[in-house]
Design a protein around this motif. Structure first.
Motif, short mmCIF file in Angstrom:
data_model
loop_
_atom_site.label_atom_id
_atom_site.label_comp_id
_atom_site.label_asym_id
_atom_site.label_seq_id
_atom_site.Cartn_x
_atom_site.Cartn_y
_atom_site.Cartn_z
N PRO A 1 0.83 -1.21 0.00
CA PRO A 1 0.00 0.00 0.00
C PRO A 1 0.86 1.26 0.00
O PRO A 1 2.03 1.24 0.40
CB PRO A 1 -0.80 -0.12 1.30
CG PRO A 1 0.07 -0.95 2.19
CD PRO A 1 0.77 -1.93 1.29
N PHE B 1 -0.15 3.97 4.72
CA PHE B 1 0.44 3.25 5.84
C PHE B 1 1.66 3.99 6.36
O PHE B 1 2.48 4.46 5.57
CB PHE B 1 0.86 1.84 5.41
CG PHE B 1 -0.11 0.76 5.79
CD1 PHE B 1 0.13 -0.07 6.87
CD2 PHE B 1 -1.27 0.57 5.06
CE1 PHE B 1 -0.77 -1.06 7.22
CE2 PHE B 1 -2.17 -0.43 5.39
CZ PHE B 1 -1.92 -1.26 6.49
N THR C 1 -2.45 3.37 10.06
CA THR C 1 -3.05 3.88 8.83
C THR C 1 -3.69 5.24 9.09
O THR C 1 -4.12 5.53 10.20
CB THR C 1 -4.12 2.93 8.29
OG1 THR C 1 -5.15 2.76 9.29
CG2 THR C 1 -3.52 1.58 7.93
N TRP D 1 -6.02 1.81 1.22
CA TRP D 1 -5.52 0.58 1.85
C TRP D 1 -6.54 -0.56 1.93
O TRP D 1 -6.15 -1.69 2.24
CB TRP D 1 -4.92 0.87 3.22
CG TRP D 1 -5.85 1.29 4.32
CD1 TRP D 1 -6.28 2.54 4.60
CD2 TRP D 1 -6.43 0.45 5.34
NE1 TRP D 1 -7.10 2.55 5.71
CE2 TRP D 1 -7.20 1.26 6.18
CE3 TRP D 1 -6.38 -0.92 5.60
CZ2 TRP D 1 -7.92 0.77 7.27
CZ3 TRP D 1 -7.09 -1.43 6.69
CH2 TRP D 1 -7.85 -0.58 7.51
#
Length: 544
Positions: free
Chosen positions: A129, A141, A155, A165
């Motif tokens: 991600p 992230f 996150t 994500w």
């Protein structure tokens, strides 16, 4: 290609009020509008189940999406942002074909979609991600380590979108009714997400943390927080009964957290007083330490203010009062009422989140230190207002308004409080907002209309002035004997907000308009006229 042409706009010119106009792309429209492929179905339930590999900065798993059919359609839009990739989409055991335009994926359904039915779609995905460059402002992230070298991961995705994500219906207008979140992490780590922890499934080399959110939740409010956490907590006896308040912090910071997080209970008392019951008793309240500053993730508020008062030790108001509280604990928790309980349908109306929550900072001060402290704080934040563009953004393209939604917005609300001259009525209006729009997504017009109705003041021009322009009203006046000549300039049509003044320490009201007016002041010697600073206007004394 036909679908692409029908449901996207290649370029959109912003209104001239924005100055140098940004250009919006097809992806902006797909991200920010209620497309036909979104409109026909209503979110009911998510079951997000992923594994996080810290060493590889890699995630994999699936999201089961349950929805109610509102109208017949065979194409559904699912959002997932690059570089993550969909590996499979399945409904009722059948793999489905989908076409992608950037981050929007149109899935062709085989099963007839009958109005009123509930169906499920399972989206499997994996990849590396997007890594947040400057969380939480640049989302994705955050891959970090704690001072002991242990992985410390979180996150954040406001604005950018939760699809950075995990696959979902990435638009604010439709909140899922409830959600399961299952996160698999290495054995030595813990995951903390939204809602309540149902159980921990232990494996040989990993553990899976199963969380459940019982209340509606906006997609950017969903989060993953992974670290070498320790837990402590308390029970708050609030307006709706016993509320669990749980705290997850890095092992080495436990002593600091036990002292600093005492402010969480103080926050809850003050905000229940001003805004009404905490909106998510079923899911509890959490503060979770993260490697960035913080964010208002619903029932899982994240914290990175380094266990100090102010904003990383700074008083944003310059008044001194900003050092009386931990900015992240108070501000991000205030979002539980304004952002998570009352949520904007379109990010262009994000002022609903940020203006009320910035205003909550001085209401916290008001509760514990009194109205003078509250006023000094909010007035002090005016130095941070830029008036670069309007507070309201552009609709349909995922474009928020100016950052002035924080401090210009809070000063706008502070000004509105003055017009009422009744603090208890103002408190009941704020509580009424959270009751009237409980667990709902709303528009600016809904909030404006509610405030006009409850204050019994036509606030149309008031909101046009402060939300839709960069103009700050200028009160011009001149004095001759006991006569005061005055008017407003730099205003929108029909702006006629009253303002309070002091003439030789005696209060009285003026009712300026665009036209010159003359007032006989209640004093023989009228040389000392002060305009109340609680009103967010500029003042120009033409006599000087």
């Amino acid at each position: 290609m036909i679908r692409f042409l029908l449901h996207t706009v290649v370029l959109l010119i912003v209104l001239a009020a924005y100055g140098q106009s940004p250009l919006f792309t097809a992806q902006d429209t797909l991200r920010g509008s209620i497309t036909p492929e979104r409109a026909w179905w209503d979110l009911n339930y998510y079951d997000l189940d992923i594994e996080v590999n810290p060493e590889e900065k890699y995630i994999s798993g699936s999201n089961t999406i349950r929805y109610k059919v509102l109208s017949e359609n065979q194409v559904i839009q699912i959002d997932l942002q690059s570089p993550l990739t969909i590996t499979k989409i399945n409904q009722d055991g059948y793999d489905l074909v989908y076409n992608s335009i950037g981050n929007a994926h149109w899935v062709t359904l085989l099963k007839p979609q009958k109005i009123g039915e509930y169906n499920e779609l399972v989206v499997s995905y994996s990849g590396h991600p997007k890594e947040a460059d400057n969380a939480p402002w640049d989302g994705g992230f955050s891959w970090s380590t704690d001072q002991n070298g242990q992985p410390f991961i979180a996150t954040s995705c406001q604005g950018l979108g939760a699809s950075v994500w995990w696959p979902n219906k990435d638009h604010m207008y439709d909140e899922v009714d409830s959600m399961a979140i299952s996160i698999t992490v290495p054995k030595n780590l813990m995951n903390v997400s939204n809602g309540r922890l149902r159980n921990v499934e232990e494996g040989q080399n990993s553990n899976t943390y199963h969380w459940f959110v019982a209340n509606p939740i906006n997609n950017y409010g969903v989060n993953v927080n992974i670290g070498d956490y320790v837990y402590f907590g308390e029970t708050y006896e609030g307006e709706n009964g016993s509320l669990s308040m749980d705290y997850y912090v890095l092992r080495d910071n436990l002593d600091l957290a036990e002292k600093q997080f005492k402010q969480a209970g103080l926050m809850m008392e003050a905000f229940e007083h001003w805004f009404g019951p905490y909106p998510f008793y079923e899911d509890g309240f959490k503060l979770v330490e993260v490697p960035y500053l913080g964010m208002e993730h619903q029932s899982s508020v994240t914290y990175g203010n380094k266990y100090q008062n102010g904003y990383l030790g700074t008083d944003l108001s310059g008044s001194g009062w900003g050092l009386k509280f931990d900015f992240i604990i108070i501000h991000e928790s205030g979002h539980e009422w304004f952002a998570n309980n009352i949520t904007n349908k379109d990010i262009a109306d994000m002022w609903i989140h940020e203006s009320f929550t910035a205003y909550s900072e001085n209401l916290y001060l008001d509760y514990y230190f009194g109205p003078e402290a509250s006023a000094e704080y909010v007035i002090g934040t005016r130095s941070r207002i830029r008036n670069d563009r309007p507070i309201i953004g552009v609709y349909g393209v995922n474009y928020e308004g100016s950052g002035d939604m924080y401090y210009k917005g809070s000063n706008m609300l502070h000004t509105l409080r003055q017009l009422l001259e009744d603090d208890e009525k103002w408190r009941q209006i704020l509580r009424g907002l959270n009751k009237e729009f409980y667990h709902q997504t709303v528009t600016t017009n809904q909030i404006e209309n509610y405030l006009s109705e409850q204050t019994n003041i036509d606030l149309t021009a008031f909101f046009n002035q402060y939300l839709r322009t960069t103009k700050i009203p200028v009160l011009e006046f001149s004095l001759k004997g006991n006569k005061m000549r005055y008017r407003y300039t730099n205003i929108v049509k029909d702006f006629d907000m009253p303002v309070r003044i002091k003439v030789n320490e005696q209060e009285q009201w003026l009712f300026p308009r665009a036209e010159w007016k003359t007032e006989n002041l209640d004093a023989k010697d009228s040389t000392q006229v002060l305009v109340d600073e609680n009103f967010y206007i500029l003042v120009k004394n033409l006599s000087q």
